[in-house]
Design an enzyme around this catalytic site. Structure first.
Site, PDB file in Angstrom:
ATOM      1  N   ASP A  64      -8.440  -4.555  -5.318  1.00 27.15           N
ATOM      2  CA  ASP A  64      -7.185  -4.063  -4.755  1.00 27.15           C
ATOM      3  C   ASP A  64      -6.026  -4.846  -5.348  1.00 27.15           C
ATOM      4  O   ASP A  64      -6.076  -6.071  -5.399  1.00 27.15           O
ATOM      5  CB  ASP A  64      -7.198  -4.265  -3.231  1.00 27.15           C
ATOM      6  CG  ASP A  64      -6.702  -3.040  -2.506  1.00 27.15           C
ATOM      7  OD1 ASP A  64      -5.684  -2.479  -2.952  1.00 27.15           O
ATOM      8  OD2 ASP A  64      -7.330  -2.647  -1.514  1.00 27.15           O
TER       9      ASP A  64
ATOM     10  N   LYS B 116       0.266   3.274  -3.166  1.00 28.50           N
ATOM     11  CA  LYS B 116      -1.009   3.934  -3.417  1.00 28.50           C
ATOM     12  C   LYS B 116      -0.823   5.415  -3.774  1.00 28.50           C
ATOM     13  O   LYS B 116       0.084   6.070  -3.266  1.00 28.50           O
ATOM     14  CB  LYS B 116      -1.839   3.830  -2.127  1.00 28.50           C
ATOM     15  CG  LYS B 116      -3.321   3.982  -2.319  1.00 28.50           C
ATOM     16  CD  LYS B 116      -4.042   3.439  -1.082  1.00 28.50           C
ATOM     17  CE  LYS B 116      -5.520   3.700  -1.145  1.00 28.50           C
ATOM     18  NZ  LYS B 116      -6.255   2.946  -0.122  1.00 28.50           N
TER      19      LYS B 116
ATOM     20  N   ASP C 216     -11.482  -5.288   2.547  1.00 33.78           N
ATOM     21  CA  ASP C 216     -12.508  -4.269   2.283  1.00 33.78           C
ATOM     22  C   ASP C 216     -13.922  -4.829   2.481  1.00 33.78           C
ATOM     23  O   ASP C 216     -14.830  -4.108   2.894  1.00 33.78           O
ATOM     24  CB  ASP C 216     -12.369  -3.717   0.859  1.00 33.78           C
ATOM     25  CG  ASP C 216     -11.160  -2.794   0.730  1.00 33.78           C
ATOM     26  OD1 ASP C 216     -10.831  -2.129   1.724  1.00 33.78           O
ATOM     27  OD2 ASP C 216     -10.570  -2.755  -0.352  1.00 33.78           O
TER      28      ASP C 216
ATOM     29  N   ASP D 259     -10.883  -0.221   7.124  1.00 38.20           N
ATOM     30  CA  ASP D 259      -9.607  -0.904   7.326  1.00 38.20           C
ATOM     31  C   ASP D 259      -8.478   0.088   7.058  1.00 38.20           C
ATOM     32  O   ASP D 259      -8.582   0.965   6.204  1.00 38.20           O
ATOM     33  CB  ASP D 259      -9.471  -2.183   6.488  1.00 38.20           C
ATOM     34  CG  ASP D 259      -9.622  -1.956   4.994  1.00 38.20           C
ATOM     35  OD1 ASP D 259     -10.166  -0.899   4.605  1.00 38.20           O
ATOM     36  OD2 ASP D 259      -9.214  -2.832   4.226  1.00 38.20           O
TER      37      ASP D 259
ATOM     38  N   CYS E 182       0.806  -1.217   0.000  1.00 40.12           N
ATOM     39  CA  CYS E 182       0.000   0.000   0.000  1.00 40.12           C
ATOM     40  C   CYS E 182       0.840   1.268   0.000  1.00 40.12           C
ATOM     41  O   CYS E 182       0.302   2.363  -0.119  1.00 40.12           O
ATOM     42  CB  CYS E 182      -0.960  -0.003   1.181  1.00 40.12           C
ATOM     43  SG  CYS E 182      -2.310  -1.167   0.923  1.00 40.12           S
TER      44      CYS E 182
END
Lengths: 235, 348
Positions: free
Chosen positions: B63, B16, B86, B221, B13
């Site tokens: 994702d 991102k 998610d 989350d 992540c």
């Protein structure tokens, strides 16, 4: 001694890690110049400098890159102000005259204003005083307040002074307005002793506006100063 | 396997896009209205929820990201746990999943096999079925899932709507972004790395099941925007929060890595986005970095009454989740103040 690091096309954390290594590799004061190709990386490098208490600036150059310049301060042998200048030493003995002292004392305080622990000077061992309360010793509070006041007065009269005095928890009250020790602590500051008060503690006791002597510090610095000290005095 | 995974510029992540950038783009898109779309772009929900019947809605999410660990099977597990999360953050149940794969043409296909195996194992653990997927050639590896789940339309957990007086429960420790970044540069011990991997491969399913018996007011989350970013979204306009520095669970070694400046670009982007709204009443540089650290497969952040949180904490521990009550939601005091989050040394 100046160093240039080309960290273009390198992703975080590499520009920061390389800058950190360069700063640590330096044996004398000088500038480290870091070129990165994105603003986020320049902000991370600036964050490193700020965290280490070093002056830094950043320039967005025409080619789209960012140049961060960090002034790395290393300290060589530092003479004790009282050994150097007896006239000055005499003048700072009297609290009343401290407000007007300048000259060599002023220079000395500049020298001591940042991490002097990097030096290995035998003439000035790293002694640090830690004040964690506004009283001295366990027992009657009123007595404790009298004792801490005399402690600071006696400290101003010593031949060998500490490099720094760290104030935390209720100790923070002593560097703020209404402290009975204020004059003596100011005298110590004029003599080149670094006065540092814990910022978290000032916040906690709502004293930030009342700080009357010295600078605000953080836990990183408080730990580092104690770790690098050869003597810690905790009254 | 002859090839090894070459790390991209920051996996998981941390890859991102920053929240500021994303907002600008999304704002310009026209918003389609459909009364059955129960969650949309409005609150940046974790997943899309679409009502099919009065008692049934589907939850959809997607994702994928580049590798953040070297072992392909582990990467597959983490990417899947992260994508499945998610669904749990919305309160849903996992049904089907589709693979999304980017893979270099000439790389050892056994690596791809191991990644997909890791993903498949997590989908199975989630009680879902892997139903297909799509793969393309690319210069770097990327992997993830598109997941579909189901939920009762009355039992959707929103990512905002917390109430003053609620406590904030975090179900996994923080620090995965910093630890994975430092691990790429060989700066963490294998024990420290393993505890990060254990946390990232643990499904949020177990925390979600424990929450089923609670009065949850908001749930999300914690992923790429870091704890601060996701909490700011959860608080909305009306609420503020106090966080307690000594109550925040942090993975072993993460604070040391922050002190050694293993800082990600994602973390700095998150800091730029959030810093005007956070007041740190602690002077703890590494804690600040960890609160802004982008998390990969992070835990659930839940706003709920304290008695509910205290009741389920032991069962979370039973699943090996090192969660904790990290703060309290408070009523917004001054309307003109930008300060939303205070970080205090302790609850006191």
């Amino acid at each position: 001694m100046n160093l240039t690091i080309d960290a273009r096309k390198k992703e975080c954390p590499l520009p920061v890690i390389e800058t950190k290594k360069a700063l640590e590799s330096m044996t004398e004061s000088g500038m480290v110049q870091v070129v990165v190709d994105n603003e986020i990386a320049s902000q991370n490098v600036l964050k490193l400098a700020a965290h280490k208490g070093l002056e830094a600036s950043c320039e967005h150059t025409e080619d789209g890159n960012f140049t961060v310049r960090i002034q790395n301060k290393l300290f060589s042998a530092i003479p004790h102000p009282q050994d150097e200048n007896s006239e000055n030493a005499a003048s700072v003995q009297t609290p009343a005259s401290t407000k007007k002292t300048s000259g060599s004392t002023g220079d000395a305080s500049v020298l001591f204003s940042s991490s002097p622990f990097l030096s290995t000077t035998p003439s000035r061992p790293a002694k640090v005083v830690v004040i964690s309360s506004d009283t001295m010793g366990d027992g009657d509070k009123e007595l404790g307040k009298v004792l801490i006041k005399s402690f600071f007065f006696a400290l101003t009269k010593q031949d060998v002074l500490p490099l720094a005095i760290l104030f935390y928890n209720r100790g923070a009250f002593l560097t703020c307005q209404d402290s009975e020790c204020l004059n003596d602590i100011r005298t110590l500051e004029k003599q080149g002793v670094e006065i540092l008060t814990c910022g978290t503690c000032l916040d906690y006791y709502h004293l930030k506006e009342k700080l009357a002597v010295g600078g605000i510090s953080n836990m990183y610095e408080i730990v580092e100063k104690q770790l690098l000290a050869d003597t810690i005095l905790k009254p | 396997m002859t090839d090894t995974i070459t790390f991209c510029r920051g996996g998981g992540c941390t890859a991102k896009l920053g929240p500021g950038v994303l907002k600008k783009v999304l704002e310009k898109l026209p918003k389609a209205y459909d009364p059955n779309l129960l969650s949309g772009f409005d609150h940046n929900e974790d997943a899309a929820v679409y009502r099919l019947r009065d008692d049934l809605a589907i939850v959809q999410t997607l994702d994928f990201f580049p590798p953040m660990v070297e072992d392909p099977y582990t990467f597959g597990q983490i990417a899947a746990a992260n994508a499945l999360s998610d669904i749990y953050a919305m309160g849903g149940e996992v049904k089907t999943a589709l693979n999304i794969v980017c893979f270099p043409e000439h790389m050892d296909l056994n690596i791809l096999g191991a990644i997909l195996q890791g993903g498949n194992d997590k989908v199975t653990e989630a009680g879902g079925v892997l139903a297909g997927g799509h793969s393309i050639q690319d210069s770097d590896i990327k992997y993830g899932l598109s997941v579909t789940g189901t939920i009762h339309p009355d039992r959707i957990l929103s990512n905002c709507g917390c109430k003053p007086g609620d406590v904030l429960l975090l179900t996994k420790p923080l620090g995965t972004g910093i630890l994975c970044t430092a691990a790429r540069l060989k700066a963490v011990s294998s024990e420290q790395f393993q505890s990060a991997v254990k946390s990232m491969t643990t499904l949020n399913k177990y925390a979600a099941e424990a929450l089923a018996s609670c009065q949850v007011h908001a749930c999300t989350d914690v992923t790429g925007f870091g704890l601060i970013g996701h909490l700011l979204e959860m608080l909305g306009e009306e609420n503020c929060a106090d966080l307690y520095a000594d109550q925040i669970p942090i993975l072993p070694g993460a604070k040391d890595c922050a002190e050694e400046f293993y800082l990600t670009a994602g973390g700095q982007r998150n800091r730029n986005h959030g810093q005007n709204r956070v007041a740190f009443l602690t002077s703890d540089f590494s804690l600040e970095e960890i609160l802004y650290d982008p998390q990969t497969s992070g835990g659930l952040l839940v706003s709920l009454p304290e008695e509910d949180a205290l009741r389920i904490l032991p069962s979370l521990e039973g699943f090996g989740l090192k969660g904790n009550i990290i703060g309290t939601v408070i009523q917004r005091e001054a309307k003109d103040s930008t300060e939303k989050i205070r970080v205090l040394p302790s609850r006191s």
